[in-house]
Design a protein around this motif. Structure first.
Motif, PDB file in Angstrom:
ATOM      1  N   ASP A  77       0.832  -1.207   0.000  1.00 29.45           N
ATOM      2  CA  ASP A  77       0.000   0.000   0.000  1.00 29.45           C
ATOM      3  C   ASP A  77       0.867   1.258   0.000  1.00 29.45           C
ATOM      4  OD1 ASP A  77      -2.234  -1.639   0.063  1.00 29.45           O
ATOM      5  OD2 ASP A  77      -2.623  -1.333   2.212  1.00 29.45           O
ATOM      6  N   ASP A  78       1.929   1.245   0.807  1.00 30.21           N
ATOM      7  CA  ASP A  78       2.827   2.396   0.872  1.00 30.21           C
ATOM      8  C   ASP A  78       3.629   2.543  -0.423  1.00 30.21           C
ATOM      9  OD1 ASP A  78       3.618   4.645   2.285  1.00 30.21           O
ATOM     10  OD2 ASP A  78       5.006   3.579   3.611  1.00 30.21           O
ATOM     11  N   ALA A 104       1.364   4.221  -2.909  1.00 34.37           N
ATOM     12  CA  ALA A 104       1.168   5.634  -2.581  1.00 34.37           C
ATOM     13  C   ALA A 104       2.426   6.470  -2.858  1.00 34.37           C
ATOM     14  CB  ALA A 104       0.763   5.767  -1.112  1.00 34.37           C
TER      15      ALA A 104
END
Length: 172
Positions: free
Chosen positions: A47-48, A51
């Motif tokens: 997820d990071d 992003a």
């Protein structure tokens, strides 16, 4: 100058401030060390990555994400050259180690664990991968106090240990 140490074991189990991931350009997980780090750290890392790196990361560069469930605070992702695909510019491999240390400094990390970047599925010749890691980590100015080169198997660990001793004979 901080000389690297040879560590034998699983990089995902290293209790350090930052673990270095040998990532691919897409920054979406993969095989080898990359896959192991994503599996052990959990979906927070992916997820990071999405992003922070929506367009991926260039070969030789580095950036950081959370470490998710790993025993580290951060994962520093770096993209090594794919020797098997014809990327044979050693300066890109050296850049991975230097950029990772720069990112570690920006984060305030005091300890870091590296895999042998590009030496797995990217097929960089193991002897040269070890030589590049030891020489680069030993000569790059840094405030990082502990630098580990983590080898999963005993034979590679012994080879890294010998390279460190050869680079700095006073290390026993």
């Amino acid at each position: 100058m901080t000389l690297p140490l040879a560590a034998h074991g699983d990089i995902t189990q290293q209790s350090v401030d930052a673990i270095v991931n040998a990532a691919n350009n897409r920054m979406r997980g993969g095989g080898g060390v990359d896959g192991a780090i994503h599996r052990a750290g959990g979906p927070e890392i992916l997820d990071d990555c999405i992003a922070r790196f929506p367009h991926g990361l260039a070969t030789g560069d580095a950036g950081w994400t959370t470490a998710g469930r790993l025993p580290a605070r951060w994962v520093i992702h770096t993209v090594g050259p794919n020797h098997a695909a014809g990327e044979r510019d050693r300066s890109l491999l050296v850049s991975c180690y230097r950029r990772s240390l720069e990112v570690a400094e920006e984060l305030g990390a005091r300890s870091i664990a590296f895999p042998l970047i590009s030496a797995g599925v990217y097929a960089w010749p193991r002897d040269d991968a070890i030589a590049a890691s030891v020489a680069t980590l030993a000569t790059t100015p840094t405030r990082v106090e502990e630098i580990r080169i983590v080898a999963f198997d005993e034979a590679t660990h012994d080879q890294v240990q010998r390279a460190i001793r050869a680079y700095s004979p006073e290390i026993q």
